[in-house]
Motif scaffolding. Sequence first.
Motif, short mmCIF file in Angstrom:
data_model
loop_
_atom_site.label_atom_id
_atom_site.label_comp_id
_atom_site.label_asym_id
_atom_site.label_seq_id
_atom_site.Cartn_x
_atom_site.Cartn_y
_atom_site.Cartn_z
N CYS A 16 -3.54 5.10 1.12
CA CYS A 16 -4.02 5.54 2.42
C CYS A 16 -3.41 6.90 2.73
O CYS A 16 -2.31 7.20 2.26
CB CYS A 16 -3.55 4.53 3.47
N VAL A 58 0.86 -1.19 0.00
CA VAL A 58 0.00 0.00 0.00
C VAL A 58 0.90 1.24 0.00
O VAL A 58 2.03 1.19 0.49
CB VAL A 58 -0.97 -0.05 1.22
N GLY A 80 -8.84 5.64 3.55
CA GLY A 80 -8.42 4.80 2.42
C GLY A 80 -8.19 3.38 2.89
O GLY A 80 -8.81 2.91 3.83
N SER A 81 -7.25 2.74 2.24
CA SER A 81 -6.97 1.33 2.55
C SER A 81 -6.31 1.19 3.93
O SER A 81 -5.58 2.07 4.36
CB SER A 81 -6.04 0.80 1.47
N SER A 82 -6.54 0.06 4.56
CA SER A 82 -5.86 -0.21 5.84
C SER A 82 -4.35 -0.42 5.60
O SER A 82 -3.95 -0.97 4.57
CB SER A 82 -6.45 -1.49 6.46
N PRO A 135 -3.48 -0.18 -3.54
CA PRO A 135 -4.29 0.55 -2.56
C PRO A 135 -3.52 1.73 -1.97
O PRO A 135 -2.28 1.70 -1.93
CB PRO A 135 -4.55 -0.49 -1.47
N LYS A 155 0.84 -4.17 7.04
CA LYS A 155 1.20 -4.15 5.61
C LYS A 155 2.60 -3.56 5.40
O LYS A 155 3.13 -2.84 6.24
CB LYS A 155 0.20 -3.28 4.84
#
Length: 214
Positions: A96, A66, A113-115, A94, A119
């Motif tokens: 964030c 991400v 946004g994305s987690s 993705p 990650k």
Amino acid sequence: MKSYKRQFIQFALEREVLRFGEFTLKSGRKSPYFFNAGLFNTGKDLALLGRFYAEALIDANLEYDVIFGPAYKGIPIVSATVVALSEHHNLEIPYCFNRKEAKDHGEGGNLVGSSIKDKRVMLVDDVITAGTAIRESMQILEDNHSKLSGVLISLDRQEKGRGELSAIQEIKHAYHCDVISIITLTDLIHYLEQDGKVDELSQVKAYRDQYGIK
Ligand SMILES: O=P(O)(O)OC[C@H]1O[C@H](OP(=O)(O)OP(=O)(O)O)[C@H](O)[C@@H]1O
Ligand SMILES: O=C(O)c1cc(=O)[nH]c(=O)[nH]1
């Protein structure tokens, strides 16, 4: 100097993102040049900026899940980058970003946004000077048990951080990650030399003598 670097400097000068004068930095230093990514302020500018970032990411060949863009200027940068990765490189990544103030209603929290939890995170921003902003972001990553894969910025100002190393060198050592930039202060100096910009050159060099890494 590679041609994309020259193109990027020209793009930043045309848009007045890169300016010469007297500017006070977040660190309190008085700088004869400043990079204000907020002036990439049209759809066309952002599309082009995103392509520069996407190409730098592809070239660096790093692994990440991400991309994170810290508020505020990191937000349009991360948005433009993921759009360019999708449109020009067929990669769906993705993204964030954070809010500077946590939201206490609706979905709440300070991430949008994305987690990024657990990650591998690639961080994008405009500049790193003394490294304060990036340390704030690292706290967010640590809170989320994320691993920093790397950092990509427009301009590496090649300045001392808290000690003799540059903030970027400190980050590389502390987090064992790559920090890449589209241009560096050295590139800017070469550009000014090649274009015979004598006044700007002498001021930028004097600033480098005071705050630059050896
Ligand atoms: O390495 P540093 O000494 O921290 O300086 C660089 C940071 O300063 C600016 O952000 P700022 O915090 O002013 O926020 P903004 O993105 O909201 O303009 C800039 O966008 C970098 O993120
Ligand atoms: O150090 C800073 O505050 C800083 C430097 C710079 O060139 N651009 C920017 O937005 N911030």
